[in-house]
Design an enzyme around this catalytic site. Structure first.
Site, PDB file in Angstrom:
ATOM      1  N   ALA A  75      14.682  -7.084   5.612  1.00  0.00           N
ATOM      2  CA  ALA A  75      15.985  -7.674   5.293  1.00  0.00           C
ATOM      3  C   ALA A  75      17.130  -6.708   5.606  1.00  0.00           C
ATOM      4  CB  ALA A  75      16.025  -8.096   3.826  1.00  0.00           C
ATOM      5  N   THR A  76      16.887  -5.401   5.484  1.00  0.00           N
ATOM      6  CA  THR A  76      17.947  -4.444   5.812  1.00  0.00           C
ATOM      7  C   THR A  76      18.362  -4.595   7.271  1.00  0.00           C
ATOM      8  OG1 THR A  76      17.398  -2.847   4.099  1.00  0.00           O
ATOM      9  CG2 THR A  76      18.461  -1.979   6.070  1.00  0.00           C
ATOM     10  N   ASN A 155      20.172  -9.100  -6.529  1.00  0.00           N
ATOM     11  CA  ASN A 155      18.943  -8.320  -6.709  1.00  0.00           C
ATOM     12  C   ASN A 155      18.878  -7.604  -8.052  1.00  0.00           C
ATOM     13  OD1 ASN A 155      21.091  -6.838  -5.392  1.00  0.00           O
ATOM     14  ND2 ASN A 155      19.691  -5.106  -5.380  1.00  0.00           N
ATOM     15  N   SER A 203      12.948 -11.339   3.746  1.00  0.00           N
ATOM     16  CA  SER A 203      12.052 -10.198   3.777  1.00  0.00           C
ATOM     17  C   SER A 203      10.644 -10.648   3.429  1.00  0.00           C
ATOM     18  CB  SER A 203      12.563  -9.191   2.738  1.00  0.00           C
ATOM     19  OG  SER A 203      11.543  -8.312   2.366  1.00  0.00           O
ATOM     20  N   CYS A 328      16.029   1.206  -3.916  1.00  0.00           N
ATOM     21  CA  CYS A 328      16.449   2.183  -2.911  1.00  0.00           C
ATOM     22  C   CYS A 328      17.397   3.198  -3.514  1.00  0.00           C
ATOM     23  CB  CYS A 328      17.058   1.502  -1.697  1.00  0.00           C
ATOM     24  SG  CYS A 328      17.913  -0.006  -2.010  1.00  0.00           S
TER      25      CYS A 328
END
Lengths: 394, 391
Positions: A75-76, A155, A203, A328
């Protein structure tokens, strides 16, 4: 109560790979290992067919067409490709973008990079529960607006944005709508047509699929053009080169199929467990829910415990996997940018803890976790001078 | 999924396109998918275990490739690694240092990454290669200067299997273009050559798991510790020291490290393993087709043993491929990335291969474990294929 050795309540960070997914990948890892771009031999043909079948499954999962799926490394990359690629390709039409401060860092950072390239960005305000008001979006749209990027599910706090209304407004104004669906894909209903989405990031590892894989769905009617981040080889209709990860792609499609087998029932049961955990933790007192009760991602429970540091609580909950924010950034101790954008104080933001429930969690696990959390909250508060002062003054 | 034409026990000789994962890699992959499924960025036990596996894989990869002076930046493909290095390092060049040099026989991912810099104020220059696809040091020497920002040259050519004298080219660059970064695409070289990456003197090297028996979806950019860091391409969570955001592919990394370790062991036991297999294949093929032309080079000092490209005058490669396939032998023609386009491979054009030979070129690429019988089978399949085409 029987203690558990380990309970995993961090499904928004990543999920364990479903064994059925690994089984589906096996033949493509072993005897059918061809490069999907090799047209000259049977291993290559087989791999090519498997990729096309997976593409169709994934596209159907969001209501799009197979040819609109662009495979990425996650997804990044999808978010980077969508934002940098779309803004740069459309800058002749205007240089104004709209987003919100509660987005994931893989959206915020590319947007900040675009700001340095001369794009102007309007950041929409969210309310205390992370919700955004479509009226604010409507007011922010200008003739030179080319792109709106808003996530489906947050998220950290699980807030679900009203993407259909966002999509409608974008269509009305001829603006491209990018939706980061990394947290909601395979969990919440998504229909790129009805929701008016033009670019959608997803993702694999958040849905019990393999890591290192995701996709960007790119509308083809009318075609949304993107300036690629990488060049060469001509894979993925020129939008994204690199040898395709055939086993990973097959695995991601399988993961979606499993999730969609009984999506609503599974999400309902996860929602019930989340409700149970929340109810069991209320007796702690001084416990606030971050994010709205509804509409909310089924598995997300983000709480702040008054006078308790989230990091300290997590560290004391041995065997329980939860988090204070996104994975992250959990290494840095800055308070969550999402909670701050929601108007929480840095102290409240530091006190937050995110439980994200998912496939496989049981009520017995939840009851055990709740008991442990209550115990640790009590213990940490006894050690807290702040808490002592507050109770003495009341 | 997908039906499979009847071919009993096919012989796969297209490892340079993608190699089947080694059993050790599959085991590491499956194991990590269970025991190290966590997000390495998570503070809890599952995250810590994933981070441990990721860091251990990093160390193993460095050891296997002899890259102790490098740091490992995990990426998703060789293409991504080449882009991160070429585009990312060029952006770190000092003001006024604006020339980019690349070889005419580079893989499209390096070539295109370099060419795209032209839109960002760089002057991008293509350097000619010789008839073997090799960039001769004097060619580079003539182009080097204080104004060169980056040089990108592959170690092994993916189509011809010829070697660029990388250590020499990197030393020349350091000497004559002290401000330039030197990047090498080492995707086809690592695991096949005995030299260490430390011995090359490069700033960065691209490597990919699936070319050496790892699992696809994982690759790396090896960055010399003394070198500057590239401008990142994917922005976000700040993983990999901010150089490459995105949740790390832990199981892919574990499989890559396992495959690299196996390759290093094999090479340690027999540094000539690939060259020996290649020589036997040449002999067998030549016996079956005496008019065969070896493209690239036959000098052992100039080639990697894993790739052999040969042309059979008067026979179209496309037709040969299909007939060999029917015999159960799978080989390649040109780079897998552009097999859809009927034009001649740019690499063969750059090496000055005449058009009729280029259309007749087949690439055999070895895994290194082929038996004598396998190689004889390849030659016999070729002989049959040519015979049926001659009718």
């Amino acid at each position: 109560m029987t203690p558990f050795e380990r309970v995993y309540l961090d499904h928004q960070a990543t999920t364990p790979m479903d064994s059925r997914v690994l089984d589906a990948m096996e033949p493509w890892l072993r005897e059918r290992h061809g490069n999907a771009a090799s047209r000259s031999h049977v291993f290559g043909w087989e791999a090519g067919k498997a990729v096309e079948a997976a593409r169709a499954v994934l596209a159907a999962g969001v209501g799009g067409r197979a040819r609109e799926i662009v495979f990425t490394s996650g997804a990044t990359e999808s978010n980077n490709l969508a934002l940098l690629g779309c803004a740069r390709a459309r800058k002749d039409k205007g240089m104004h973008l709209v987003s919100a401060r509660t987005e994931h860092k893989s959206v915020l950072e590319p947007l900040e990079a675009l700001e340095k390239e001369g794009f102007a960005i309007t950041w929409l305000e969210v309310d205390g529960e992370g919700r955004l008001d479509p009226a604010h979006l409507k007011a922010a749209l200008r003739p030179e607006t080319i792109l709106v990027s808003l996530m489906h599910a947050n998220n950290e706090v699980g807030t679900l944005h009203p993407i259909r209304e966002v999509g409608f407004l974008c269509k009305e104004h001829g603006v491209i709508f990018h939706c980061d669906a990394a947290q909601s894909f395979a969990k919440e209903p998504i229909d790129v047509e009805a929701d008016g989405i033009d670019l959608l990031s997803a993702s694999s590892h958040k849905i019990h699929g393999p890591k290192g894989l995701g996709f960007l769905w790119v509308r083809s009617r009318p075609q949304v053009s993107l300036e690629p981040l990488m060049f060469g080889g001509g894979h993925e209709r020129g939008m994204r080169p690199g040898t395709l990860d055939v086993p990973g792609i097959v695995g991601m499609a399988k993961a979606l199929e499993i999730a969609h087998e009984d999506r609503e029932a599974e999400q309902d049961s996860i929602r019930k467990l989340r409700g149970a955990l929340q109810a069991l933790l209320i007796p702690a007192g001084g416990c606030t829910l971050n994010g709205p009760p509804t509409p909310r991602l089924a598995g997300n429970l983000n709480l702040s415990f008054e006078h308790v540091d989230g990091e300290a609580l997590l560290a004391s909950l041995e065997g329980i996997a939860a988090s204070t924010g996104s994975a992250c950034t959990s290494a840095d101790l800055a308070p969550s940018h999402v909670l701050l954008a929601m108007g929480k104080s840095p102290a409240m933001a530091r006190g937050s803890i995110r439980f994200s429930l998912g496939r496989g969690n049981t009520l017995a696990e939840i009851e055990w976790v709740a008991e442990r959390v209550l115990e640790e909250v009590r213990r940490l508060r006894e050690l807290s001078p702040l808490h002592k002062m507050a109770t003495e003054n009341s | 999924m997908g039906e499979c034409p009847a071919v009993g026990n096919p012989l796969y000789l297209d490892h340079a396109s993608t190699a089947p994962p080694l059993p050790e890699a599959l085991e590491a992959f499956a194991k990590a998918s269970v025991s190290a499924f966590g997000n390495p960025g998570s503070a809890h036990q599952a995250g810590a275990e994933a981070a441990r596996v990721l860091e251990r894989s990093r160390k193993e990869l460095k050891t296997a490739f002899g890259a102790e002076d490098f740091k490992v930046v995990w990426t998703s493909s060789g293409t991504e690694s080449n882009h991160l290095a070429i585009q990312g390092l060029a952006k770190k060049a000092p003001k006024g240092v604006r020339r980019i040099l690349f070889g005419a026989a580079e893989h499209p991912s390096s070539r295109m990454a370099a060419l795209a810099l032209a839109d960002q104020g760089f002057t991008v220059e293509e350097l000619p290669v010789d008839g073997a696809g090799i960039l001769q040091p004097e060619t580079l020497e003539a182009a080097l200067g204080e104004d060169v920002a980056l040089v990108t040259l592959h170690w092994v050519n993916n189509e011809l299997g010829t070697l660029n004298p990388i250590a020499q080219l990197a030393a020349l660059t350091r000497h004559l273009a002290p401000r330039a970064f030197f990047h090498t695409d080492a995707v086809q070289a690592v695991g096949k050559r005995p030299e260490t990456l430390d011995s090359l003197g490069v700033d960065s090297a691209a490597v990919a798991a699936h070319k050496i028996g790892g699992v696809r979806g994982c690759a790396a950019l090896l960055l010399a510790s003394r070198s500057a860091e590239p401008e990142p391409m994917f922005l976000g969570g700040g993983q990999e020291g901010g150089l490459r955001s995105g949740t790390e592919n832990v199981m892919g990394a574990a499989a890559f490290a396992a495959a690299a370790t196996v390759r290093r062991t094999h090479l340690g036991q027999d540094p000539r393993v690939y060259l020996g297999r290649r020589r036997m294949l040449v002999d067998q093929l030549r016996a079956a087709a005496p008019d065969m032309v070896v493209l690239g080079s036959e000098e052992e000092a100039e080639i990697v043993g894993s790739i052999l490209t040969v042309a059979f005058p008067g026979t179209l490669a496309a037709n040969l491929l299909h007939h060999m396939e029917a015999e159960g032998v799978q080989v390649g023609s040109g780079s897998a990335c552009n097999t859809d386009s009927p034009k001649i491979s740019p690499v063969l054009v750059a090496a000055g291969v005449p058009e009729d030979l280029a259309f007749a070129a087949l690439r055999f690429s070895l895994g290194g474990m082929e038996t004598d019988e396998d190689l004889a089978r390849a030659a016999s399949a070729l002989e049959k294929a040519r015979a049926s085409l001659a009718v």
